[in-house]
Scaffold this motif. Structure first.
Motif, PDB file in Angstrom:
ATOM      1  N   GLN A   1       0.829  -1.201   0.000  1.00 45.69           N
ATOM      2  CA  GLN A   1       0.000   0.000   0.000  1.00 45.69           C
ATOM      3  C   GLN A   1       0.869   1.258   0.000  1.00 45.69           C
ATOM      4  OE1 GLN A   1      -3.301   0.389  -0.270  1.00 45.69           O
ATOM      5  NE2 GLN A   1      -3.736  -1.806  -0.378  1.00 45.69           N
ATOM      6  N   GLN A   2       1.937   1.232   0.802  1.00 48.89           N
ATOM      7  CA  GLN A   2       2.828   2.392   0.860  1.00 48.89           C
ATOM      8  C   GLN A   2       3.530   2.607  -0.479  1.00 48.89           C
ATOM      9  OE1 GLN A   2       3.252   4.584   3.588  1.00 48.89           O
ATOM     10  NE2 GLN A   2       4.176   5.732   1.897  1.00 48.89           N
ATOM     11  N   LEU A   3       3.999   1.529  -1.077  1.00 43.80           N
ATOM     12  CA  LEU A   3       4.669   1.641  -2.370  1.00 43.80           C
ATOM     13  C   LEU A   3       3.723   2.167  -3.446  1.00 43.80           C
ATOM     14  CD1 LEU A   3       6.951  -1.516  -2.669  1.00 43.80           C
ATOM     15  CD2 LEU A   3       7.651   0.861  -2.999  1.00 43.80           C
ATOM     16  N   SER A   4       2.467   1.735  -3.408  1.00 46.81           N
ATOM     17  CA  SER A   4       1.510   2.189  -4.421  1.00 46.81           C
ATOM     18  C   SER A   4       1.294   3.692  -4.328  1.00 46.81           C
ATOM     19  CB  SER A   4       0.186   1.439  -4.279  1.00 46.81           C
ATOM     20  OG  SER A   4      -0.498   1.812  -3.090  1.00 46.81           O
ATOM     21  N   ASN A   5       1.424   4.260  -3.130  1.00 47.34           N
ATOM     22  CA  ASN A   5       1.344   5.713  -2.966  1.00 47.34           C
ATOM     23  C   ASN A   5       2.634   6.397  -3.411  1.00 47.34           C
ATOM     24  OD1 ASN A   5      -1.293   5.959  -1.817  1.00 47.34           O
ATOM     25  ND2 ASN A   5      -0.490   5.216   0.127  1.00 47.34           N
ATOM     26  N   ASP A   6       3.763   5.822  -2.999  1.00 43.71           N
ATOM     27  CA  ASP A   6       5.065   6.428  -3.294  1.00 43.71           C
ATOM     28  C   ASP A   6       5.374   6.452  -4.782  1.00 43.71           C
ATOM     29  OD1 ASP A   6       5.357   6.702  -0.576  1.00 43.71           O
ATOM     30  OD2 ASP A   6       6.709   4.995  -0.341  1.00 43.71           O
ATOM     31  N   MET A   7       4.837   5.495  -5.528  1.00 39.02           N
ATOM     32  CA  MET A   7       5.168   5.387  -6.952  1.00 39.02           C
ATOM     33  C   MET A   7       4.720   6.593  -7.755  1.00 39.02           C
ATOM     34  SD  MET A   7       4.444   1.345  -7.763  1.00 39.02           S
ATOM     35  CE  MET A   7       5.143   1.387  -9.412  1.00 39.02           C
ATOM     36  N   PHE A   8       3.730   7.344  -7.253  1.00 35.52           N
ATOM     37  CA  PHE A   8       3.289   8.550  -7.951  1.00 35.52           C
ATOM     38  C   PHE A   8       4.288   9.690  -7.809  1.00 35.52           C
ATOM     39  CE2 PHE A   8      -0.984   6.665  -7.590  1.00 35.52           C
ATOM     40  CZ  PHE A   8      -1.413   6.854  -8.891  1.00 35.52           C
ATOM     41  N   LEU A   9       5.013   9.687  -6.719  1.00 39.44           N
ATOM     42  CA  LEU A   9       5.850  10.827  -6.366  1.00 39.44           C
ATOM     43  C   LEU A   9       7.323  10.624  -6.699  1.00 39.44           C
ATOM     44  CD1 LEU A   9       4.304  11.435  -2.825  1.00 39.44           C
ATOM     45  CD2 LEU A   9       3.679  12.553  -4.976  1.00 39.44           C
ATOM     46  N   ASP A  10       7.796   9.392  -6.569  1.00 39.73           N
ATOM     47  CA  ASP A  10       9.223   9.131  -6.701  1.00 39.73           C
ATOM     48  C   ASP A  10       9.473   7.885  -7.531  1.00 39.73           C
ATOM     49  OD1 ASP A  10      10.114  11.230  -4.801  1.00 39.73           O
ATOM     50  OD2 ASP A  10       9.102   9.964  -3.321  1.00 39.73           O
ATOM     51  N   LYS A  11      10.710   7.781  -8.005  1.00 45.17           N
ATOM     52  CA  LYS A  11      11.134   6.565  -8.687  1.00 45.17           C
ATOM     53  C   LYS A  11      11.524   5.537  -7.618  1.00 45.17           C
ATOM     54  CE  LYS A  11      12.923   9.143 -12.663  1.00 45.17           C
ATOM     55  NZ  LYS A  11      14.136   9.446 -13.478  1.00 45.17           N
ATOM     56  N   VAL A  12      10.527   4.808  -7.145  1.00 43.33           N
ATOM     57  CA  VAL A  12      10.789   3.867  -6.050  1.00 43.33           C
ATOM     58  C   VAL A  12      11.765   2.776  -6.464  1.00 43.33           C
ATOM     59  CG1 VAL A  12       8.586   4.292  -4.900  1.00 43.33           C
ATOM     60  CG2 VAL A  12       8.748   2.482  -6.620  1.00 43.33           C
ATOM     61  N   CYS A  13      11.863   2.526  -7.775  1.00 41.21           N
ATOM     62  CA  CYS A  13      12.796   1.511  -8.257  1.00 41.21           C
ATOM     63  C   CYS A  13      14.242   1.967  -8.130  1.00 41.21           C
ATOM     64  CB  CYS A  13      12.489   1.139  -9.706  1.00 41.21           C
ATOM     65  SG  CYS A  13      12.495   2.527 -10.844  1.00 41.21           S
ATOM     66  N   GLU A  14      14.451   3.223  -7.764  1.00 36.50           N
ATOM     67  CA  GLU A  14      15.791   3.735  -7.502  1.00 36.50           C
ATOM     68  C   GLU A  14      16.022   3.996  -6.015  1.00 36.50           C
ATOM     69  OE1 GLU A  14      16.183   6.137 -11.761  1.00 36.50           O
ATOM     70  OE2 GLU A  14      16.186   7.240  -9.882  1.00 36.50           O
ATOM     71  N   GLU A  15      14.957   4.267  -5.289  1.00 41.97           N
ATOM     72  CA  GLU A  15      15.106   4.744  -3.924  1.00 41.97           C
ATOM     73  C   GLU A  15      14.730   3.731  -2.849  1.00 41.97           C
ATOM     74  OE1 GLU A  15      12.876   8.341  -3.686  1.00 41.97           O
ATOM     75  OE2 GLU A  15      13.949   9.294  -5.341  1.00 41.97           O
ATOM     76  N   TYR A  16      14.083   2.629  -3.242  1.00 41.87           N
ATOM     77  CA  TYR A  16      13.663   1.657  -2.233  1.00 41.87           C
ATOM     78  C   TYR A  16      14.892   1.084  -1.531  1.00 41.87           C
ATOM     79  CZ  TYR A  16      10.545  -1.653   0.027  1.00 41.87           C
ATOM     80  OH  TYR A  16       9.825  -2.352   0.965  1.00 41.87           O
ATOM     81  N   PRO A  17      14.863   0.982  -0.199  1.00 36.74           N
ATOM     82  CA  PRO A  17      16.073   0.569   0.535  1.00 36.74           C
ATOM     83  C   PRO A  17      16.562  -0.844   0.226  1.00 36.74           C
ATOM     84  CG  PRO A  17      14.171   0.752   2.006  1.00 36.74           C
ATOM     85  CD  PRO A  17      13.779   1.379   0.723  1.00 36.74           C
ATOM     86  N   GLU A  18      15.678  -1.741  -0.193  1.00 32.24           N
ATOM     87  CA  GLU A  18      16.103  -3.094  -0.549  1.00 32.24           C
ATOM     88  C   GLU A  18      16.451  -3.124  -2.032  1.00 32.24           C
ATOM     89  OE1 GLU A  18      13.723  -6.413   0.775  1.00 32.24           O
ATOM     90  OE2 GLU A  18      12.772  -5.155   2.300  1.00 32.24           O
ATOM     91  N   ILE A  19      17.759  -3.015  -2.339  1.00 36.14           N
ATOM     92  CA  ILE A  19      18.146  -2.900  -3.744  1.00 36.14           C
ATOM     93  C   ILE A  19      17.877  -4.182  -4.527  1.00 36.14           C
ATOM     94  CG2 ILE A  19      19.834  -1.098  -3.263  1.00 36.14           C
ATOM     95  CD1 ILE A  19      22.035  -3.145  -3.580  1.00 36.14           C
ATOM     96  N   GLY A  20      17.677  -5.281  -3.831  1.00 39.54           N
ATOM     97  CA  GLY A  20      17.326  -6.513  -4.506  1.00 39.54           C
ATOM     98  C   GLY A  20      15.969  -6.460  -5.191  1.00 39.54           C
ATOM     99  N   LEU A  21      15.134  -5.488  -4.828  1.00 35.35           N
ATOM    100  CA  LEU A  21      13.809  -5.331  -5.442  1.00 35.35           C
ATOM    101  C   LEU A  21      13.799  -4.265  -6.534  1.00 35.35           C
ATOM    102  CD1 LEU A  21      11.437  -5.537  -2.333  1.00 35.35           C
ATOM    103  CD2 LEU A  21      12.233  -7.382  -3.829  1.00 35.35           C
ATOM    104  N   HIS A  22      14.904  -3.560  -6.730  1.00 35.23           N
ATOM    105  CA  HIS A  22      14.932  -2.456  -7.693  1.00 35.23           C
ATOM    106  C   HIS A  22      14.557  -2.902  -9.103  1.00 35.23           C
ATOM    107  CE1 HIS A  22      17.552   0.688  -5.380  1.00 35.23           C
ATOM    108  NE2 HIS A  22      16.551   0.221  -4.668  1.00 35.23           N
ATOM    109  N   SER A  23      15.086  -4.036  -9.524  1.00 33.69           N
ATOM    110  CA  SER A  23      14.810  -4.503 -10.884  1.00 33.69           C
ATOM    111  C   SER A  23      13.322  -4.753 -11.087  1.00 33.69           C
ATOM    112  CB  SER A  23      15.604  -5.777 -11.164  1.00 33.69           C
ATOM    113  OG  SER A  23      15.255  -6.314 -12.420  1.00 33.69           O
ATOM    114  N   THR A  24      12.700  -5.509 -10.195  1.00 33.42           N
ATOM    115  CA  THR A  24      11.273  -5.806 -10.327  1.00 33.42           C
ATOM    116  C   THR A  24      10.442  -4.533 -10.239  1.00 33.42           C
ATOM    117  OG1 THR A  24      11.638  -7.970  -9.319  1.00 33.42           O
ATOM    118  CG2 THR A  24       9.369  -7.171  -9.395  1.00 33.42           C
ATOM    119  N   LEU A  25      10.805  -3.635  -9.336  1.00 37.17           N
ATOM    120  CA  LEU A  25      10.076  -2.371  -9.209  1.00 37.17           C
ATOM    121  C   LEU A  25      10.201  -1.528 -10.473  1.00 37.17           C
ATOM    122  CD1 LEU A  25      10.899  -1.455  -5.505  1.00 37.17           C
ATOM    123  CD2 LEU A  25       8.656  -2.073  -6.430  1.00 37.17           C
TER     124      LEU A  25
END
Length: 223
Positions: free
Chosen positions: A80-104
């Motif tokens: 739910q938090q990611l679905s909100n954040d995706m409008f504002l930021d490139k979560v695929c670059e900023e998410y703390p777990e870099i192992g998820l960056h590719s999928t994001l």
């Protein structure tokens, strides 16, 4: 071991075509309430999915795609938090777990295209290069860690990888984060490699030489 590195091509792309399969499109169409998706012509599945997605609110669509790809890694609150954040930021670059960056990245770009730009536009970098050992005729298949260490001499000092992982990039030290920093690494002959990563980690301006030498030392775990 000394290597000669030649950068042959650097492409910046906003999608990686091979990631989403027809099976993914069919399963997602079902989640977006499109009937008989499996009977649709394979060539039209992507466009049908975009049309089906557009019938949903962007945040709701984001939750559906995030759950489809990441329900085993993230709980409901995180999604739910990611679905909100995706409008504002490139979560695929900023998410703390870099192992998820590719999928994001792939999720973000699917939604970006489905909604004609309502989500931020992220980019990936694809590098085609050769890495040739100068002291041996026996080429070994390089790992992601090996490749990043060998690229170091050809990268700007301002490159994010070099700044965040300076010791691992330049010393005989383990670099486990390399597995997540580089999304994909392929070769058919152990000489010519295709590297896929985020533009966030590695962009065209980071590459300051097209030909250079690198030294590969095998990392040693320190107790």
């Amino acid at each position: 071991m000394n290597y000669q590195i030649i950068i042959n091509r650097v492409n910046i792309v906003d999608q990686i075509e091979a990631y989403w399969t027809n099976d993914d499109y069919i399963k997602l169409l079902e989640k977006f309430d499109y009937p008989d998706a499996s009977d649709a012509d394979a060539s039209s599945l992507k466009e049908l999915l975009f049309m089906a997605i557009s019938d949903f609110e962007p945040k709701e669509a984001a939750v559906i795609v995030l759950e489809y790809k990441l329900s085993e890694h993230l709980n409901e609150g995180q999604i739910q938090q990611l679905s909100n954040d995706m409008f504002l930021d490139k979560v695929c670059e900023e998410y703390p777990e870099i192992g998820l960056h590719s999928t994001l990245f792939h999720i973000n770009q699917l939604l970006f295209k489905a909604y004609n730009g309502k989500f931020p536009n992220a980019k990936a970098t694809i590098i085609e290069c050769s890495m040739t050992p100068l002291e041996s005729e026996n080429e070994m298949q390089l790992t992601k860690e090996n490749v990043l260490k060998l690229l170091s001499n050809g990268l700007s000092s301002s490159n994010l990888i070099k700044r965040l992982f300076d010791n691992a990039m330049n010393e005989n030290a383990p670099f486990p984060e390399a597995e997540d920093v580089l999304w994909d690494l392929t070769t058919t002959d152990n000489l010519n490699y295709t590297i896929t990563t985020s533009e966030y980690w590695l962009n065209k301006d980071d590459i300051i030489a097209s030909e250079f030498e690198g030294i590969l030392e095998i990392a040693v775990d320190v107790e």
